[in-house]
Design an enzyme around this catalytic site. Structure first.
Site, PDB file in Angstrom:
ATOM      1  N   GLU A 133      36.035  42.932  69.652  1.00  0.00           N
ATOM      2  CA  GLU A 133      34.938  42.420  70.462  1.00  0.00           C
ATOM      3  C   GLU A 133      33.618  42.951  69.897  1.00  0.00           C
ATOM      4  OE1 GLU A 133      35.518  43.389  74.567  1.00  0.00           O
ATOM      5  OE2 GLU A 133      37.557  42.569  74.638  1.00  0.00           O
ATOM      6  N   ALA A 136      33.668  46.528  70.479  1.00  0.00           N
ATOM      7  CA  ALA A 136      34.980  47.165  70.297  1.00  0.00           C
ATOM      8  C   ALA A 136      35.551  46.736  68.949  1.00  0.00           C
ATOM      9  CB  ALA A 136      35.937  46.780  71.428  1.00  0.00           C
ATOM     10  N   GLY A 137      35.154  47.475  67.900  1.00  0.00           N
ATOM     11  CA  GLY A 137      35.678  47.214  66.577  1.00  0.00           C
ATOM     12  C   GLY A 137      36.726  48.256  66.241  1.00  0.00           C
ATOM     13  N   THR A 164      41.068  35.807  63.252  1.00  0.00           N
ATOM     14  CA  THR A 164      41.725  34.948  62.274  1.00  0.00           C
ATOM     15  C   THR A 164      42.698  34.022  62.992  1.00  0.00           C
ATOM     16  OG1 THR A 164      41.564  36.693  60.601  1.00  0.00           O
ATOM     17  CG2 THR A 164      43.140  34.915  60.183  1.00  0.00           C
ATOM     18  N   ARG A 275      39.583  35.872  24.661  1.00  0.00           N
ATOM     19  CA  ARG A 275      38.159  35.904  24.333  1.00  0.00           C
ATOM     20  C   ARG A 275      37.895  36.804  23.131  1.00  0.00           C
ATOM     21  NH1 ARG A 275      33.270  33.287  24.560  1.00  0.00           N
ATOM     22  NH2 ARG A 275      31.556  34.699  25.132  1.00  0.00           N
ATOM     23  N   HIS A 346      35.061  39.064  32.428  1.00  0.00           N
ATOM     24  CA  HIS A 346      34.709  37.676  32.133  1.00  0.00           C
ATOM     25  C   HIS A 346      33.225  37.505  31.769  1.00  0.00           C
ATOM     26  CE1 HIS A 346      38.594  36.754  33.975  1.00  0.00           C
ATOM     27  NE2 HIS A 346      38.468  35.511  33.550  1.00  0.00           N
ATOM     28  N   GLY A 347      32.432  38.570  31.942  1.00  0.00           N
ATOM     29  CA  GLY A 347      31.010  38.466  31.639  1.00  0.00           C
ATOM     30  C   GLY A 347      30.331  37.439  32.525  1.00  0.00           C
ATOM     31  N   GLY A 348      29.414  36.676  31.952  1.00  0.00           N
ATOM     32  CA  GLY A 348      28.680  35.673  32.732  1.00  0.00           C
ATOM     33  C   GLY A 348      29.582  34.627  33.336  1.00  0.00           C
ATOM     34  N   GLU A 371      41.722  45.272  59.882  1.00  0.00           N
ATOM     35  CA  GLU A 371      42.857  46.146  60.236  1.00  0.00           C
ATOM     36  C   GLU A 371      42.475  47.621  60.132  1.00  0.00           C
ATOM     37  OE1 GLU A 371      46.040  45.277  61.358  1.00  0.00           O
ATOM     38  OE2 GLU A 371      45.149  43.291  61.567  1.00  0.00           O
TER      39      GLU A 371
END
Length: 388
Positions: A133, A136-137, A164, A275, A346-348, A371
């Site tokens: 809530e 209320a976490g 969820t 790569r 992966h770079g850009g 959780e």
């Protein structure tokens, strides 16, 4: 990847379990993974993927046979969550949330409640768990949702956030406070709210960073009349049920996070092998090798710990809260770390949607939060070593 293949062999699945896992892996490759990017991009609930899981009967996995399920082991359930989450994190958490919501009915429900609710889940109905809530976490005792007895009914007033499956669930395991009990901890109670109950409202869906194909709802209860028969246990039994339930849902979140971690590790090793820069593959640079070595080692250790925890549950252990916190904390931190390194490798390209690296990074972050935030888990683990 030999180290992970060896880990898988050491799990020693039965022939029936191996057949199921092979079917899940095939389904993930052919139906779920190809659907993931589009659903994420459009923030569209992956109904086609969920229906595919239903056709394979996966909801029945955690339901006992006498209620229409297949009664699989907890360890097998965790393996299924990991496989689905590796293909699509959103689909993985939708599936796991039905267990998070309805697992407590298996463990704490009456015979009548099990007979009423569990066959529906085994047949593919979706479940949800409603605790959080606005006030209320991490501190669930702060919840304000009220349960008021009214003859043979319970009248529910209040609201929940960040739920969820909250808008699509057929059955919601709902926590609130019994109006006639003053102590805020002892007042916590729990019931099953069924879809279509008058007074139940879906206020809005969150527009999230990750898990965009999984719906996260703010829901409200305005004078909802729920049959007293839907109350699990007695008024005031909610907190022990909540804590016991989290001890089983947290390893589930760890499995989900490890699915994301495996996807990211697989993508970055594939890219590093393909790569080329300065005439060499990325994997041939020592710095990248060190990164892969550290991540692979930590991933193998996290996998092994989750296997250990799953075995504890299947063997009937009841005290595994610290182990569950360790699994959830380490797996989620690792998922975020590997996903971040995947983008970096992966770079850009990793920052663009042409590769799934950026989606994995977005999906990984929430695993450190839901959780129980990882700060809370570190507190729980550390506090366990304080002598009384």
């Amino acid at each position: 990847m030999n180290v992970f293949r060896q880990l898988e062999r050491r799990r020693r699945w039965s022939e029936e379990e191996r057949l199921l896992l092979d079917q899940v892996a095939r389904l993930c490759a052919e139906a779920i993974a190809p659907n993931a990017a589009k659903c994420d991009r459009e923030a569209a609930f992956p109904w086609a993927s969920i229906e595919a899981l239903d056709r394979l009967g996966l909801n029945a996995l955690f339901v006992p046979e006498r209620y229409g399920g297949t009664g699989g082991s907890y360890r097998l359930y965790l393996a299924v969550v990991r496989l689905i989450s590796e293909a699509c994190a959103a689909t993985g958490i939708i599936y796991a949330t039905s267990f998070h919501g309805m697992g407590p009915v298996v463990d704490h429900g009456s015979e009548a409640q099990k007979s009423r609710f569990l066959p529906r889940i085994a047949q593919g109905s979706l479940g949800a768990l409603a605790i959080t809530e606005p006030e209320a976490g991490s501190d669930a005792t702060g919840m304000q949702t009220r349960f008021r007895p009214d003859g043979g009914d319970i009248v529910v007033d209040g609201g929940k956030i960040f739920i969820t499956n909250g808008d699509v669930a057929d059955l919601i395991l709902l926590f609130g406070k019994w109006s006639e009990i003053e102590d805020p901890r002892k007042a916590i109670s729990v019931l099953v709210l069924e879809k279509g109950t008058p007074g139940f409202e879906i206020l809005r869906l969150e527009d999230k960073m990750g898990h965009r194909a999984s719906s996260t709802a703010e829901i409200a209860f305005r004078g909802c009349h729920v049959p007293r028969a839907n109350l699990l246990g007695e008024p005031g039994d909610g907190l022990p049920i909540l804590l016991a339930s989290l001890n089983k849902s947290r390893p589930s979140i760890a499995a989900h996070a490890l699915g994301i971690a495996h996807a990211a590790f697989s993508d970055m090793t594939d890219y590093a092998n393909q790569r080329r820069q300065f005439g060499k593959r990325l994997v041939e640079f020592q710095g990248n090798q060190f990164t892969l070595a550290d991540l692979a080692t930590d991933l193998a250790m996290a996998e092994h710990w989750l296997d250990h925890l799953g075995a504890l549950v299947d063997e009937g252990e009841t005290e595994f809260g610290v182990e569950a916190s360790m699994a959830k904390m380490r797996a989620s931190d690792l998922a975020m770390r590997i996903a971040t390194e995947c983008v970096q490798m992966h770079g850009g390209y990793g920052y663009c949607q042409g590769y799934r690296a950026e989606r994995l990074m977005r999906d990984a972050k929430i695993t450190q939060i839901w959780e129980g935030t990882n700060q809370i888990h570190r507190q729980l683990i550390g506090r366990s070593f304080a002598r009384t």
